[in-house]
Design an enzyme around this catalytic site. Structure first.
Site, PDB file in Angstrom:
ATOM      1  N   THR A  40      -0.051   2.308   1.502  1.00  0.00           N
ATOM      2  CA  THR A  40      -0.596   2.384   3.040  1.00  0.00           C
ATOM      3  C   THR A  40       0.039   1.303   3.900  1.00  0.00           C
ATOM      4  O   THR A  40       0.171   0.137   3.671  1.00  0.00           O
ATOM      5  CB  THR A  40      -1.929   2.630   3.111  1.00  0.00           C
ATOM      6  OG1 THR A  40      -2.691   2.368   4.390  1.00  0.00           O
ATOM      7  CG2 THR A  40      -2.793   1.558   2.072  1.00  0.00           C
ATOM      8  N   ASP A  41       0.183   1.517   5.165  1.00  0.00           N
ATOM      9  CA  ASP A  41       0.293   0.653   6.212  1.00  0.00           C
ATOM     10  C   ASP A  41      -0.677  -0.286   6.448  1.00  0.00           C
ATOM     11  O   ASP A  41      -0.588  -1.391   7.063  1.00  0.00           O
ATOM     12  CB  ASP A  41       0.575   1.418   7.671  1.00  0.00           C
ATOM     13  CG  ASP A  41      -0.528   2.341   8.302  1.00  0.00           C
ATOM     14  OD1 ASP A  41      -1.496   2.578   7.408  1.00  0.00           O
ATOM     15  OD2 ASP A  41      -0.305   2.732   9.188  1.00  0.00           O
ATOM     16  N   GLU A  42      -2.147   0.114   6.009  1.00  0.00           N
ATOM     17  CA  GLU A  42      -3.045  -0.762   6.090  1.00  0.00           C
ATOM     18  C   GLU A  42      -2.857  -2.029   5.404  1.00  0.00           C
ATOM     19  O   GLU A  42      -3.715  -3.098   5.455  1.00  0.00           O
ATOM     20  CB  GLU A  42      -4.287  -0.129   5.637  1.00  0.00           C
ATOM     21  CG  GLU A  42      -4.539   1.145   6.677  1.00  0.00           C
ATOM     22  CD  GLU A  42      -6.021   1.917   6.371  1.00  0.00           C
ATOM     23  OE1 GLU A  42      -6.978   1.196   6.184  1.00  0.00           O
ATOM     24  OE2 GLU A  42      -6.011   3.026   6.643  1.00  0.00           O
ATOM     25  N   TYR A  78     -10.555  -1.735   0.897  1.00  0.00           N
ATOM     26  CA  TYR A  78      -9.964  -0.667   0.817  1.00  0.00           C
ATOM     27  C   TYR A  78      -8.226  -1.413   0.881  1.00  0.00           C
ATOM     28  O   TYR A  78      -7.525  -1.191  -0.078  1.00  0.00           O
ATOM     29  CB  TYR A  78      -9.888   0.601   1.460  1.00  0.00           C
ATOM     30  CG  TYR A  78      -8.672   1.559   1.472  1.00  0.00           C
ATOM     31  CD1 TYR A  78      -8.295   2.304   0.174  1.00  0.00           C
ATOM     32  CD2 TYR A  78      -7.979   1.734   2.639  1.00  0.00           C
ATOM     33  CE1 TYR A  78      -7.193   3.106   0.235  1.00  0.00           C
ATOM     34  CE2 TYR A  78      -6.800   2.459   2.731  1.00  0.00           C
ATOM     35  CZ  TYR A  78      -6.547   2.833   1.548  1.00  0.00           C
ATOM     36  OH  TYR A  78      -5.234   4.115   1.448  1.00  0.00           O
TER      37      TYR A  78
HETATM   38  P1  NAD Z   1      -7.873  11.325  -1.546  1.00  0.00           P
HETATM   39  O1  NAD Z   1      -8.911  10.461  -1.351  1.00  0.00           O
HETATM   40  O2  NAD Z   1      -7.882  12.674  -0.970  1.00  0.00           O
HETATM   41  O3  NAD Z   1      -7.470  11.609  -3.147  1.00  0.00           O
HETATM   42  C1  NAD Z   1      -7.341  10.621  -4.015  1.00  0.00           C
HETATM   43  C2  NAD Z   1      -7.532  11.387  -5.397  1.00  0.00           C
HETATM   44  O4  NAD Z   1      -7.626  10.418  -6.334  1.00  0.00           O
HETATM   45  C3  NAD Z   1      -8.645  12.345  -5.570  1.00  0.00           C
HETATM   46  O5  NAD Z   1      -8.245  13.593  -6.075  1.00  0.00           O
HETATM   47  C4  NAD Z   1      -9.454  11.723  -6.767  1.00  0.00           C
HETATM   48  O6  NAD Z   1     -10.209  12.607  -7.572  1.00  0.00           O
HETATM   49  C5  NAD Z   1      -8.452  10.865  -7.446  1.00  0.00           C
HETATM   50  N1  NAD Z   1      -8.965   9.719  -8.092  1.00  0.00           N
HETATM   51  C6  NAD Z   1      -9.796   8.660  -7.905  1.00  0.00           C
HETATM   52  N2  NAD Z   1      -9.934   7.907  -8.755  1.00  0.00           N
HETATM   53  C7  NAD Z   1      -9.205   8.249  -9.904  1.00  0.00           C
HETATM   54  C8  NAD Z   1      -9.054   7.659 -11.026  1.00  0.00           C
HETATM   55  N3  NAD Z   1      -9.518   6.522 -11.566  1.00  0.00           N
HETATM   56  N4  NAD Z   1      -8.142   8.368 -11.961  1.00  0.00           N
HETATM   57  C9  NAD Z   1      -7.600   9.552 -11.725  1.00  0.00           C
HETATM   58  N5  NAD Z   1      -7.851  10.180 -10.473  1.00  0.00           N
HETATM   59  C10 NAD Z   1      -8.594   9.447  -9.317  1.00  0.00           C
HETATM   60  O7  NAD Z   1      -6.716  10.348  -0.967  1.00  0.00           O
HETATM   61  P2  NAD Z   1      -5.579  10.664  -0.108  1.00  0.00           P
HETATM   62  O8  NAD Z   1      -5.780  10.577   1.279  1.00  0.00           O
HETATM   63  O9  NAD Z   1      -4.821  12.087  -0.797  1.00  0.00           O
HETATM   64  O10 NAD Z   1      -4.609   9.517  -0.715  1.00  0.00           O
HETATM   65  C11 NAD Z   1      -3.612   9.536  -1.594  1.00  0.00           C
HETATM   66  C12 NAD Z   1      -2.894   8.157  -1.739  1.00  0.00           C
HETATM   67  O11 NAD Z   1      -2.099   8.108  -0.607  1.00  0.00           O
HETATM   68  C13 NAD Z   1      -3.666   6.994  -1.933  1.00  0.00           C
HETATM   69  O12 NAD Z   1      -3.096   6.199  -2.953  1.00  0.00           O
HETATM   70  C14 NAD Z   1      -3.807   6.294  -0.455  1.00  0.00           C
HETATM   71  O13 NAD Z   1      -4.017   5.096  -0.499  1.00  0.00           O
HETATM   72  C15 NAD Z   1      -2.529   6.575   0.051  1.00  0.00           C
HETATM   73  N6  NAD Z   1      -2.414   6.890   1.425  1.00  0.00           N
HETATM   74  C16 NAD Z   1      -3.349   7.711   2.242  1.00  0.00           C
HETATM   75  C17 NAD Z   1      -3.193   7.907   3.457  1.00  0.00           C
HETATM   76  C18 NAD Z   1      -3.968   8.718   4.463  1.00  0.00           C
HETATM   77  O14 NAD Z   1      -3.925   8.655   5.536  1.00  0.00           O
HETATM   78  N7  NAD Z   1      -4.827   9.464   3.699  1.00  0.00           N
HETATM   79  C19 NAD Z   1      -2.081   7.164   4.122  1.00  0.00           C
HETATM   80  C20 NAD Z   1      -1.284   6.223   3.562  1.00  0.00           C
HETATM   81  C21 NAD Z   1      -1.330   5.956   2.076  1.00  0.00           C
HETATM   82  P1  TYD Z   2     -10.051   7.269   8.924  1.00  0.00           P
HETATM   83  O1  TYD Z   2      -9.577   8.658   9.051  1.00  0.00           O
HETATM   84  O2  TYD Z   2     -11.325   6.661   8.155  1.00  0.00           O
HETATM   85  O3  TYD Z   2      -8.772   6.373   8.627  1.00  0.00           O
HETATM   86  P2  TYD Z   2      -8.509   4.887   8.771  1.00  0.00           P
HETATM   87  O4  TYD Z   2      -9.643   3.952   8.748  1.00  0.00           O
HETATM   88  O5  TYD Z   2      -8.075   4.865   7.125  1.00  0.00           O
HETATM   89  O6  TYD Z   2      -7.333   4.660   9.584  1.00  0.00           O
HETATM   90  O7  TYD Z   2     -10.200   6.786  10.670  1.00  0.00           O
HETATM   91  C1  TYD Z   2      -9.302   6.876  11.464  1.00  0.00           C
HETATM   92  C2  TYD Z   2      -9.773   6.063  12.618  1.00  0.00           C
HETATM   93  O8  TYD Z   2     -10.851   6.937  13.186  1.00  0.00           O
HETATM   94  C3  TYD Z   2     -10.344   4.821  12.611  1.00  0.00           C
HETATM   95  O9  TYD Z   2      -9.930   3.957  13.515  1.00  0.00           O
HETATM   96  C4  TYD Z   2     -11.788   4.937  12.516  1.00  0.00           C
HETATM   97  C5  TYD Z   2     -12.163   5.997  13.551  1.00  0.00           C
HETATM   98  N1  TYD Z   2     -13.120   6.855  13.011  1.00  0.00           N
HETATM   99  C6  TYD Z   2     -14.211   7.195  13.707  1.00  0.00           C
HETATM  100  O10 TYD Z   2     -14.007   6.789  15.064  1.00  0.00           O
HETATM  101  N2  TYD Z   2     -15.415   8.143  13.568  1.00  0.00           N
HETATM  102  C7  TYD Z   2     -15.571   8.380  12.378  1.00  0.00           C
HETATM  103  O11 TYD Z   2     -16.388   9.176  12.071  1.00  0.00           O
HETATM  104  C8  TYD Z   2     -14.535   8.025  11.430  1.00  0.00           C
HETATM  105  C9  TYD Z   2     -14.562   8.601   9.957  1.00  0.00           C
HETATM  106  C10 TYD Z   2     -13.271   7.409  11.752  1.00  0.00           C
END
Ligand code: NAD
Ligand code: TYD
Length: 340
Positions: free
Chosen positions: A125-127, A153
């Site tokens: 992630t970019d984070e 995280y």
């Molecule tokens: P999500 O929370 O929707 O899904 C995560 C999945 O992992 C779930 O299905 C959960 O059951 C599974 N999981 C959790 N712990 C586990 C374990 N111990 N063993 C096996 N499975 C397990 O997350 P997402 O948004 O789909 O993110 C997927 C990946 O992408 C993550 O690694 C996250 O860090 C990365 N990512 C997410 C975003 C975003 O905006 N959502 C952006 C950049 C990177």
């Molecule tokens: P989020 O979807 O939790 O992603 P991330 O924190 O990983 O970027 O949040 C996106 C942005 O929205 C973040 O700046 C926090 C804000 N946010 C709110 O303002 N209200 C909310 O209820 C949530 C869940 C997020």
């Protein structure tokens, strides 16, 4: 290729399976997921009978189980989406983030080493880069920007990235890492900003915007994230990190207003609440390396992507209404009670 997709019942991994199982019928996809609160088999319903797809429930931290699986299956590639992913939950309960996001990744790396998997891809992630100031739009995250994580995280994801790169340098394990900006799209769990606001606005409930809503995120449609991962796994160079982003920076308040406009709901639903501790100000990705080296281009811009996403949530209410009718109610009450 036989590809293990971990975390494939979650938002991004689920979309990855839905797209790639259909786009690559010549490849075999094995989806492994623990089905935590964030995993949902309903997401995978349309591909569960496909010949090139299988689901297995399991934990990436369970070394014995993972080794047995690798021994039996002899995967060509592993793509690790499995993680705990919600920043607010990581502030409440960091332990499981270290356990899954760091220790779980180490188990997968060891398994790839032992069974000589030809590619391990870590979805990051970019984070991990921390945040950027709001008043310096010229600054973007590049692959050589130092890691400077802010939340439990992002610290757990940064730790995993370091382990992955150490396994490349020390053991020559063929790895790649992608770091993507915030994703949106179908099947995202309604704890994250966009689906949470869609679900609440459709029910005429108040929309909890943290602080003044001025924090900036760089949004990318999940489909475009997944095409980038697919390209990197197939053509990316071993030991390399690739940033993924579509130059779509938006302040949170503008994202929320976009949702309200498209749903025809009033801005009076917006409710500013107590800010998230340590809240990152701004994320912004420079994806030049991915574009020039691998020729990746996103197909959605923010307008077309948000329209598609909101339409999807309106047309697939049963998917998210199942979620918000269960334990989620307690989650929302617990997480938001002190923010009012
Ligand atoms: P999500 O929370 O929707 O899904 C995560 C999945 O992992 C779930 O299905 C959960 O059951 C599974 N999981 C959790 N712990 C586990 C374990 N111990 N063993 C096996 N499975 C397990 O997350 P997402 O948004 O789909 O993110 C997927 C990946 O992408 C993550 O690694 C996250 O860090 C990365 N990512 C997410 C975003 C975003 O905006 N959502 C952006 C950049 C990177
Ligand atoms: P989020 O979807 O939790 O992603 P991330 O924190 O990983 O970027 O949040 C996106 C942005 O929205 C973040 O700046 C926090 C804000 N946010 C709110 O303002 N209200 C909310 O209820 C949530 C869940 C997020």
């Amino acid at each position: 290729m036989k590809i293990l997709v971990t975390g494939g019942a979650g938002f991004i991994g689920g979309n990855f399976c839905l797209t790639m199982v259909n786009e690559h019928p010549e490849d075999e996809y094995v989806c492994l997921d623990l089905l935590t609160y964030a995993g949902n088999l309903e997401t995978l319903a349309s591909i569960q009978d496909k010949k090139n797809f299988r689901f297995i429930r399991g934990d990436i931290r369970d070394r014995e189980f993972i080794y047995r699986l690798f021994e039996e299956e002899q995967f060509d590639a592993v793509i690790n989406f499995a993680a705990e992913t919600h920043v607010d939950r990581s502030i409440e309960e960091p332990d499981v983030f270290v356990s899954t996001n760091v220790m779980g990744v180490q188990v997968l790396l060891d398994a790839c080493r032992k069974y000589q998997t030809k590619r391990f891809h870590q979805v990051s992630t970019d984070e991990v880069y921390g945040d950027l100031p709001l008043d310096r739009p010229d600054l973007l995250f590049r692959e050589d920007t130092p890691l400077h994580a802010s939340s439990p995280y992002s610290a757990s994801k940064a730790s995993a990235d370091l382990l992955v790169l150490a396994y490349y340098r020390t053991f020559g394990l063929p790895v790649t890492i992608s770091r993507c900006s915030n994703n949106y799209g179908p099947y995202q769990f309604p704890e994250k900003l966009i689906p949470l606001m869609i679900a609440r606005a459709t029910a005429d409930e108040s929309l909890p915007v943290y602080g003044e809503g001025l924090n900036v995120r760089d949004w990318l449609h999940v489909y475009d994230h997944n095409t980038a991962i697919d390209l990197i796994v197939r053509n990316g160079r071993e030991g390399e990190v690739y940033n993924i982003g579509g130059h779509n920076e938006k302040a949170n308040i503008d994202v929320v207003k976009t949702i309200l406009r498209q749903l025809g709901k009033p801005e009076s639903l917006i409710h500013f609440v107590k800010d998230r501790p340590g809240h990152d100000l701004r994320y912004a990705m420079d994806p030049t390396k991915l574009e020039t080296e691998l020729g990746w281009k996103p197909v959605y811009n923010f307008d077309t992507g948000m329209k598609q996403t909101i339409d999807w949530y309106l047309e697939n209410r049963e998917w998210w209404e199942h979620i918000i009718s269960g334990d989620y109610k307690n989650y929302y009450a617990r997480m938001y009670k002190d923010r009012q």
